[in-house]
Structure formats: C-alpha cells, structure tokens
Scaffold this motif. Structure first.
Motif, PDB file in Angstrom:
ATOM      1  N   ALA A 315       0.822  -1.205   0.000  1.00  0.00           N
ATOM      2  CA  ALA A 315       0.000   0.000   0.000  1.00  0.00           C
ATOM      3  C   ALA A 315       0.859   1.260   0.000  1.00  0.00           C
ATOM      4  O   ALA A 315       0.605   2.206  -0.759  1.00  0.00           O
ATOM      5  N   LEU A 316       1.881   1.298   0.839  1.00  0.00           N
ATOM      6  CA  LEU A 316       2.728   2.485   0.924  1.00  0.00           C
ATOM      7  C   LEU A 316       3.516   2.710  -0.366  1.00  0.00           C
ATOM      8  O   LEU A 316       3.740   3.848  -0.784  1.00  0.00           O
ATOM      9  N   SER A 317       3.932   1.615  -1.014  1.00  0.00           N
ATOM     10  CA  SER A 317       4.646   1.745  -2.290  1.00  0.00           C
ATOM     11  C   SER A 317       3.759   2.382  -3.351  1.00  0.00           C
ATOM     12  O   SER A 317       4.215   3.230  -4.134  1.00  0.00           O
ATOM     13  N   MET A 318       2.486   1.972  -3.394  1.00  0.00           N
ATOM     14  CA  MET A 318       1.549   2.558  -4.356  1.00  0.00           C
ATOM     15  C   MET A 318       1.362   4.044  -4.081  1.00  0.00           C
ATOM     16  O   MET A 318       1.320   4.870  -5.004  1.00  0.00           O
ATOM     17  N   ILE A 319       1.244   4.410  -2.797  1.00  0.00           N
ATOM     18  CA  ILE A 319       1.022   5.804  -2.432  1.00  0.00           C
ATOM     19  C   ILE A 319       2.251   6.647  -2.770  1.00  0.00           C
ATOM     20  O   ILE A 319       2.128   7.774  -3.271  1.00  0.00           O
ATOM     21  N   VAL A 320       3.439   6.127  -2.499  1.00  0.00           N
ATOM     22  CA  VAL A 320       4.669   6.859  -2.808  1.00  0.00           C
ATOM     23  C   VAL A 320       4.741   7.172  -4.302  1.00  0.00           C
ATOM     24  O   VAL A 320       5.127   8.277  -4.707  1.00  0.00           O
ATOM     25  N   ALA A 321       4.366   6.219  -5.142  1.00  0.00           N
ATOM     26  CA  ALA A 321       4.376   6.485  -6.587  1.00  0.00           C
ATOM     27  C   ALA A 321       3.397   7.599  -6.943  1.00  0.00           C
ATOM     28  O   ALA A 321       3.722   8.504  -7.729  1.00  0.00           O
ATOM     29  N   LEU A 322       2.191   7.563  -6.381  1.00  0.00           N
ATOM     30  CA  LEU A 322       1.199   8.596  -6.669  1.00  0.00           C
ATOM     31  C   LEU A 322       1.619   9.952  -6.105  1.00  0.00           C
ATOM     32  O   LEU A 322       1.244  10.997  -6.644  1.00  0.00           O
ATOM     33  N   ASP A 323       2.379   9.952  -5.016  1.00  0.00           N
ATOM     34  CA  ASP A 323       2.858  11.206  -4.419  1.00  0.00           C
ATOM     35  C   ASP A 323       3.789  11.978  -5.349  1.00  0.00           C
ATOM     36  O   ASP A 323       3.925  13.203  -5.221  1.00  0.00           O
ATOM     37  N   HIS A 324       4.439  11.304  -6.251  1.00  0.00           N
ATOM     38  CA  HIS A 324       5.497  11.940  -7.036  1.00  0.00           C
ATOM     39  C   HIS A 324       4.966  12.988  -8.019  1.00  0.00           C
ATOM     40  O   HIS A 324       5.699  13.909  -8.381  1.00  0.00           O
ATOM     41  N   LEU A 325       3.729  12.822  -8.496  1.00  0.00           N
ATOM     42  CA  LEU A 325       3.198  13.732  -9.509  1.00  0.00           C
ATOM     43  C   LEU A 325       1.804  14.198  -9.119  1.00  0.00           C
ATOM     44  O   LEU A 325       1.000  13.410  -8.600  1.00  0.00           O
ATOM     45  N   ALA A 326       1.493  15.476  -9.387  1.00  0.00           N
ATOM     46  CA  ALA A 326       0.205  16.036  -8.992  1.00  0.00           C
ATOM     47  C   ALA A 326      -0.912  15.659  -9.949  1.00  0.00           C
ATOM     48  O   ALA A 326      -2.049  15.429  -9.528  1.00  0.00           O
ATOM     49  N   ASP A 327      -0.623  15.598 -11.234  1.00  0.00           N
ATOM     50  CA  ASP A 327      -1.666  15.309 -12.214  1.00  0.00           C
ATOM     51  C   ASP A 327      -2.130  13.855 -12.093  1.00  0.00           C
ATOM     52  O   ASP A 327      -1.293  12.939 -12.113  1.00  0.00           O
ATOM     53  N   PRO A 328      -3.446  13.603 -11.956  1.00  0.00           N
ATOM     54  CA  PRO A 328      -3.924  12.225 -11.750  1.00  0.00           C
ATOM     55  C   PRO A 328      -3.556  11.272 -12.876  1.00  0.00           C
ATOM     56  O   PRO A 328      -3.209  10.119 -12.631  1.00  0.00           O
ATOM     57  N   VAL A 329      -3.648  11.736 -14.126  1.00  0.00           N
ATOM     58  CA  VAL A 329      -3.339  10.847 -15.245  1.00  0.00           C
ATOM     59  C   VAL A 329      -1.850  10.514 -15.266  1.00  0.00           C
ATOM     60  O   VAL A 329      -1.452   9.360 -15.463  1.00  0.00           O
ATOM     61  N   GLU A 330      -1.009  11.524 -15.040  1.00  0.00           N
ATOM     62  CA  GLU A 330       0.426  11.281 -15.036  1.00  0.00           C
ATOM     63  C   GLU A 330       0.840  10.424 -13.844  1.00  0.00           C
ATOM     64  O   GLU A 330       1.690   9.533 -13.964  1.00  0.00           O
ATOM     65  N   ALA A 331       0.235  10.692 -12.675  1.00  0.00           N
ATOM     66  CA  ALA A 331       0.528   9.864 -11.498  1.00  0.00           C
ATOM     67  C   ALA A 331       0.074   8.433 -11.724  1.00  0.00           C
ATOM     68  O   ALA A 331       0.762   7.484 -11.337  1.00  0.00           O
ATOM     69  N   GLY A 332      -1.096   8.276 -12.363  1.00  0.00           N
ATOM     70  CA  GLY A 332      -1.569   6.927 -12.683  1.00  0.00           C
ATOM     71  C   GLY A 332      -0.642   6.218 -13.648  1.00  0.00           C
ATOM     72  O   GLY A 332      -0.408   5.014 -13.539  1.00  0.00           O
ATOM     73  N   ALA A 333      -0.094   6.979 -14.618  1.00  0.00           N
ATOM     74  CA  ALA A 333       0.853   6.386 -15.564  1.00  0.00           C
ATOM     75  C   ALA A 333       2.122   5.936 -14.851  1.00  0.00           C
ATOM     76  O   ALA A 333       2.652   4.847 -15.131  1.00  0.00           O
ATOM     77  N   LEU A 334       2.617   6.768 -13.918  1.00  0.00           N
ATOM     78  CA  LEU A 334       3.802   6.385 -13.153  1.00  0.00           C
ATOM     79  C   LEU A 334       3.534   5.132 -12.321  1.00  0.00           C
ATOM     80  O   LEU A 334       4.357   4.213 -12.271  1.00  0.00           O
TER      81      LEU A 334
END
Length: 415
Positions: A315-334
């Motif tokens: 769970a924390l790994s997924m959140i850390v990836a989403l934390d890196h970018l503000a844009d939802p689509v770009e964060a989802g891509a990461l």
C-alpha cells in the motif's frame, strides 16, 4: 471523468466499488497453494508447473501494466475496468472445466490479464476521484486486495472439501467477480474525453526514479508471490493438512489487509513515508528469518509478521508512486509503469524457489533469498525522500513538462 470529488452518496457507492474490485484481484492466486496437491494429482503439474499458476498471472500483470497510459487515454478507465472484470468472471468460471495442466495455466493467463488491466488504471481513478484522500482510499483498495487473498486461501479448500472437487473450490470466485462487474457498471464515473500526449511512457522510462520504484515494488511483491505459492505446501511438508495450511495463509492475508488499511492512515500524518516503509521491511525480514530458522516455533506469529510487512509495504509503495506527480493521469501512468516493471520481477521468485527446492530438497533457500531482498529494498528506499520528488520528476531533456506533487498532496485529510 470529473476532477472534483463525488457527492456523498456517489462517494459511498464508489468506495464500495473500490473495495469489491480490490477483493477480486488475488483470491484466484491464493486459492492454489492449499489445493496444490489435488491439482497436481489430477493435472500432472509438478512443483515448477504449479508455480506457473502464479508466475503467468504476475508476468501478465507486469507486461500489461505498461499499457495503462494507453488504456486510460484512448479507451477510458471505466471501460477498461469493466472489460477486465468480464475477463475475470469468465476466467474463474472456466476453471470449473479445467482438467489438464495447460488448461489451468490458460485460465491463470486469462485471470492475470484481467487483473493487469484493473491494476494499470485503478490508481488513476482513485487519485482523480479522491484527490484529497489518496492515501486513505488506496489503503482501502490495498486492504481489500489483500483481504481477497485471505478469502481465496481460506475458502478454496473448504469449498473444495464440501463439494469433493477442487474445481469448485476455485471456480466459485466467478460469483464475487460478477458482483464487482455489476457494481462497476453502476458506480464507476463515466469516461471523459481522451487526453492525448499528457503522459509519455518513453519519457517516464528515462528517469532513474521510475526504475528504482520498479525494483523496490518487484522485490517486495516477489516475496508475496512466493509466500502465496509455497507457504501452504511448505507447512504441508511439515505434516499440516490442506485446510490448516490454508488457514495459516488466510491469517497472513488478513494481516496484510489490516496493515494495508491502517498503515497509510498513520503514514499520512507526515510527509515522509520511509519510516513506515522500513518498519514493514523489518517485519518481512523477521518473518522470512523465522520461516528459515524456526519454522515450527511460532508459525502463526511468522505468518502475521509477513502479512503485515507485505501488505503495508504494498500500500505504501503505491502511495509513494502517486505522491510523485500532482496530475492524476500522469501519477496513474507512473503507478502503472512501477507495477509493470515490478510485476515482471514479481513473477519470477515462485519459479526460482521451486527450482531451489528441487536442488536442495527444502524451501529454506527461497526464504533466505527473500530475507536478502527485504534488506536490499530497505537500502534502496533511502533515496525516496519527499524532498527528492521534484528533482526525480524533473523532465530534463525529455520535453514533457510534468509537475511534481507538492507536499500538501502527500498529506490526506480523513474521509
């Protein structure tokens, strides 16, 4: 899809959809271990063949995760999830008729494909629909994902015993998959217009941080794929029954779910997730050490430690990836790329452990391998500090202007 959070009623239904979809992403894998002896007896699959029932889905989760940006931009997240749930329902149902090894591997591939698509686009849905509650909702998603693992491990041998047929113990999972499909059709937000060019997969893959996140995610989840494949057979070698070993696996998965639910809430109180990540890695190391050196001393405690460590770290790994970018689509891509490379790594350990078992006659070498992986990931995560996000996501010469998530994005308010 709208970028604002949904209304209260819609949010409750959407949270229910998040939970039920997550519940269906692991039980088809965790149900295999307790029934491995029966499956092997009828299909002729040996240990390496049984490992394919975990390896193939994980491999597909990795390969098709790279299609996440394409699916989200061109097909739409909602349509992608609905199609994937149709595939999951069909794959589980077909296991009722699988009588040979290749048929079982084929259904595993079908199920892995469905899960791969969901995992590739679902984090983007969460970030877009719950922008101020990403950690909490991703915790719910991760918790139900792990809880589904508990459901598969516990229910598969019980249903198989009641029906006197291991096929039924696996095929009944078509029912919750169909329920998730119905709820997704009803509750997931409609897809908006396509977004061309906002995310470049090639550009993201040029950044070292993406590869670091892939490696950490893959090494940790390799421990998960090995445990769900071989923990039950490991204790069956020590004289445990299929039901008892399945219960142990279920307890481990329950602890995964609880850690995945609560650790993100605790971690949301600060900007830096690493202390919590290191805690989960320490629990994994302790659990694998116990399996290696004292397997009969405290099997329940070992399973609980492993579950909490693996679930919380996921769970924390997924959140850390989403934390890196503000844009939802770009964060989802990461997130999709992290899962893509990560699951390619994750697919291999169950097969490697099977080979090591054939060479050494025990699972101990495999448990030691994952003990070492936990230590390696703990060292790698030293680099993943919130202050490093801006530099790590600096596009440099890629020509794609991504905006790192500001610190306020990393702190969620309670639902």
């Amino acid at each position: 899809m709208e970028s604002e959070e949904p209304s209260s009623a819609a949010r409750i239904l959407l949270l229910a959809a998040v939970a039920l979809v997550g519940l269906n992403l692991r039980p088809f894998i965790t149900g295999i271990g307790p029934l491995a002896a029966d499956i092997s007896a009828q299909t002729g699959l040996d240990l390496k063949g049984i490992s394919l029932l975990t390896l193939v889905p994980m491999l597909l989760m990795g390969i098709f995760a790279f299609a996440g940006p394409f699916l989200q931009n061109r097909i739409g997240a909602r349509r992608s999830v609905i199609a994937a749930l149709v595939v999951l329902t069909l794959g589980s149902f077909l296991r009722l008729f699988a009588s040979s090894g290749w048929q079982m591997v084929g259904t595993a591939a079908l199920l892995g494909l469905g899960v791969a698509v969901v995992q590739a686009v679902f984090p983007g849905i969460v970030k877009q629909q719950f922008p101020r509650h990403v950690g909490v909702v991703m915790g719910l998603y991760s918790a139900t994902l792990m809880g589904g693992g508990a459901l598969g491990a516990q229910a598969a041998p019980l249903i198989a015993a009641a029906a006197a047929d291991w096929h039924v113990g696996l095929a009944w999972l078509a029912v919750p998959a169909a329920l998730a499909l119905w709820l997704a059709i009803r509750c997931l937000p409609r897809d908006g217009g396509t977004r061309q060019g906002t995310t470049s997969t090639t550009a993201l893959l040029k950044w070292p941080r993406v590869w670091l996140l892939m490696a950490c995610f893959g090494l940790v989840n390799g421990g998960y794929s090995t445990v769900v494949a071989w923990l039950a057979p490991f204790y069956q070698e020590h004289g445990w029954s299929a039901a008892a070993s399945g219960s142990l696996l279920a307890i481990m998965a329950v602890c995964q779910a609880l850690a995945a639910l609560f650790l993100p809430v605790l971690a949301a109180r600060g900007e830096d997730r690493r202390p919590w990540l290191w805690l989960t890695l320490a629990m994994q190391a302790a659990g694998f050490a116990a399996l290696t050196f004292w397997p009969e001393a405290a099997p329940l405690a070992s399973a609980m430690l492993l579950g909490a460590g693996l679930g919380g770290c996921f769970a924390l790994s997924m959140i850390v990836a989403l934390d890196h970018l503000a844009d939802p689509v770009e964060a989802g891509a990461l997130s999709a790329l992290m899962q893509g490379g990560g699951f390619l790594i994750t697919a291999l350990p169950p097969w490697i452990v099977a080979v090591l078992h054939d060479l050494t006659g025990s699972f101990h070498a495999g448990w030691l391998m994952h003990l070492a992986c936990a230590i390696v990931v703990a060292v790698l995560y030293w680099r993943v500090s919130p202050g490093s996000y801006a530099n790590a996501m600096n596009p440099g010469n890629t020509g794609v202007a991504h905006q790192p998530c500001q610190q306020k994005c990393a702190i969620e308010t309670p639902l």
